[in-house]
Design a protein around this motif. Structure first.
Motif, PDB file in Angstrom:
ATOM      1  N   SER A  43       0.802  -1.252   0.016  1.00 50.37           N
ATOM      2  CA  SER A  43       0.022   0.075  -0.046  1.00 50.37           C
ATOM      3  C   SER A  43       0.898   1.150  -0.076  1.00 50.37           C
ATOM      4  O   SER A  43       0.702   2.270  -0.623  1.00 50.37           O
ATOM      5  CB  SER A  43      -1.054   0.011   1.269  1.00 50.37           C
ATOM      6  N   MET A  44       2.018   1.056   0.747  1.00 53.05           N
ATOM      7  CA  MET A  44       3.016   2.588   0.471  1.00 53.05           C
ATOM      8  C   MET A  44       3.709   2.696  -0.834  1.00 53.05           C
ATOM      9  O   MET A  44       3.879   3.608  -0.987  1.00 53.05           O
ATOM     10  CB  MET A  44       4.038   2.430   1.899  1.00 53.05           C
ATOM     11  N   PHE A  45       3.972   1.663  -1.267  1.00 54.85           N
ATOM     12  CA  PHE A  45       4.290   1.622  -2.341  1.00 54.85           C
ATOM     13  C   PHE A  45       3.304   2.306  -3.611  1.00 54.85           C
ATOM     14  O   PHE A  45       3.662   3.096  -4.358  1.00 54.85           O
ATOM     15  CB  PHE A  45       4.910   0.235  -3.200  1.00 54.85           C
ATOM     16  N   TYR A  46       2.096   1.882  -3.576  1.00 53.45           N
ATOM     17  CA  TYR A  46       1.192   2.479  -4.452  1.00 53.45           C
ATOM     18  C   TYR A  46       1.015   3.977  -3.961  1.00 53.45           C
ATOM     19  O   TYR A  46       0.825   4.788  -5.004  1.00 53.45           O
ATOM     20  CB  TYR A  46      -0.270   1.816  -4.087  1.00 53.45           C
ATOM     21  N   GLU A  47       1.201   4.432  -2.611  1.00 53.41           N
ATOM     22  CA  GLU A  47       1.226   5.787  -2.485  1.00 53.41           C
ATOM     23  C   GLU A  47       2.479   6.643  -3.191  1.00 53.41           C
ATOM     24  O   GLU A  47       2.403   7.544  -3.444  1.00 53.41           O
ATOM     25  CB  GLU A  47       1.110   6.094  -0.700  1.00 53.41           C
ATOM     26  N   MET A  48       3.649   5.951  -2.996  1.00 53.14           N
ATOM     27  CA  MET A  48       4.792   6.496  -3.719  1.00 53.14           C
ATOM     28  C   MET A  48       4.420   6.542  -5.022  1.00 53.14           C
ATOM     29  O   MET A  48       4.993   7.696  -5.733  1.00 53.14           O
ATOM     30  CB  MET A  48       5.895   5.547  -3.350  1.00 53.14           C
ATOM     31  N   ILE A  49       3.642   5.606  -6.006  1.00 55.50           N
ATOM     32  CA  ILE A  49       3.549   5.838  -6.830  1.00 55.50           C
ATOM     33  C   ILE A  49       2.615   6.914  -7.381  1.00 55.50           C
ATOM     34  O   ILE A  49       3.027   7.670  -8.259  1.00 55.50           O
ATOM     35  CB  ILE A  49       3.082   4.584  -7.739  1.00 55.50           C
ATOM     36  N   ALA A  50       1.705   7.070  -6.555  1.00 57.17           N
ATOM     37  CA  ALA A  50       0.716   8.273  -6.859  1.00 57.17           C
ATOM     38  C   ALA A  50       1.103   9.496  -6.744  1.00 57.17           C
ATOM     39  O   ALA A  50       0.859  10.541  -7.177  1.00 57.17           O
ATOM     40  CB  ALA A  50      -0.563   8.024  -5.860  1.00 57.17           C
ATOM     41  N   ARG A  51       2.238   9.620  -5.593  1.00 56.91           N
ATOM     42  CA  ARG A  51       2.919  11.052  -5.403  1.00 56.91           C
ATOM     43  C   ARG A  51       3.883  11.226  -6.565  1.00 56.91           C
ATOM     44  O   ARG A  51       4.579  12.173  -6.787  1.00 56.91           O
ATOM     45  CB  ARG A  51       3.612  10.841  -4.078  1.00 56.91           C
ATOM     46  N   GLY A  52       4.231  10.403  -7.339  1.00 61.37           N
ATOM     47  CA  GLY A  52       5.443  10.497  -8.395  1.00 61.37           C
ATOM     48  C   GLY A  52       6.695  10.242  -8.217  1.00 61.37           C
ATOM     49  O   GLY A  52       7.586  10.338  -9.044  1.00 61.37           O
ATOM     50  N   ASP A  53       6.797   9.539  -6.903  1.00 61.48           N
ATOM     51  CA  ASP A  53       8.146   9.168  -6.596  1.00 61.48           C
ATOM     52  C   ASP A  53       8.825   8.277  -7.327  1.00 61.48           C
ATOM     53  O   ASP A  53      10.165   8.136  -7.359  1.00 61.48           O
ATOM     54  CB  ASP A  53       8.225   8.652  -4.961  1.00 61.48           C
ATOM     55  N   ILE A  54       8.253   6.985  -7.660  1.00 59.16           N
ATOM     56  CA  ILE A  54       8.475   6.262  -8.686  1.00 59.16           C
ATOM     57  C   ILE A  54       7.649   5.945  -9.751  1.00 59.16           C
ATOM     58  O   ILE A  54       6.649   6.224  -9.866  1.00 59.16           O
ATOM     59  CB  ILE A  54       8.628   4.900  -7.787  1.00 59.16           C
ATOM     60  N   GLN A  55       8.728   5.832 -10.856  1.00 55.45           N
ATOM     61  CA  GLN A  55       7.759   5.771 -12.351  1.00 55.45           C
ATOM     62  C   GLN A  55       7.443   4.277 -12.644  1.00 55.45           C
ATOM     63  O   GLN A  55       8.515   3.368 -12.355  1.00 55.45           O
ATOM     64  CB  GLN A  55       8.538   6.310 -13.335  1.00 55.45           C
ATOM     65  N   THR A  56       6.088   4.015 -13.196  1.00 52.05           N
ATOM     66  CA  THR A  56       5.750   2.814 -13.441  1.00 52.05           C
ATOM     67  C   THR A  56       5.268   2.524 -14.855  1.00 52.05           C
ATOM     68  O   THR A  56       5.193   3.600 -15.474  1.00 52.05           O
ATOM     69  CB  THR A  56       4.758   2.218 -12.507  1.00 52.05           C
ATOM     70  N   PHE A  57       5.214   1.539 -15.411  1.00 51.69           N
ATOM     71  CA  PHE A  57       4.553   1.316 -16.545  1.00 51.69           C
ATOM     72  C   PHE A  57       3.783   0.257 -16.636  1.00 51.69           C
ATOM     73  O   PHE A  57       3.960  -0.880 -15.768  1.00 51.69           O
ATOM     74  CB  PHE A  57       5.828   1.245 -17.869  1.00 51.69           C
ATOM     75  N   LYS A  58       2.844  -0.042 -17.804  1.00 55.45           N
ATOM     76  CA  LYS A  58       1.960  -1.319 -17.728  1.00 55.45           C
ATOM     77  C   LYS A  58       2.304  -2.107 -18.892  1.00 55.45           C
ATOM     78  O   LYS A  58       2.534  -1.681 -20.036  1.00 55.45           O
ATOM     79  CB  LYS A  58       0.335  -0.869 -17.797  1.00 55.45           C
TER      80      LYS A  58
END
Length: 83
Positions: A43-58
């Motif tokens: 859940s913390m990792f998803y928060e980091m994604i939402a804040r833009g701390d870590i970029q992801t791709f699908k």
């Protein structure tokens, strides 16, 4: 006469002999594995994604994180918070 076993093809990269079955580290991981690697809850990792701390791709429905992006994030945090 001994039967010959087939050897995997060998390649030389910068002086290192590698075979095709040499395990290679992944270049991307899923969210669960990424969270585990840096030691935070999913859940913390998803928060980091939402804040833009870590970029992801699908890829399809799966969200992936580049391992290099995780390493850069940890380096950045260590530099900012280091003593």
């Amino acid at each position: 006469m001994k039967p010959q076993t087939q050897q995997p093809p060998r390649h030389t990269i910068r002086g290192t002999v590698m075979t095709l079955n040499t395990p290679q580290p992944p270049i991307s991981v899923g969210v669960d594995e990424a969270a585990r690697l840096i030691g935070v809850a999913r859940s913390m990792f998803y928060e980091m994604i939402a804040r833009g701390d870590i970029q992801t791709f699908k890829v399809g429905r799966r969200r992936l994180v580049r391992v290099k992006a995780l390493e850069a994030y940890v380096r950045r945090l260590a530099k900012e918070n280091g003593r």
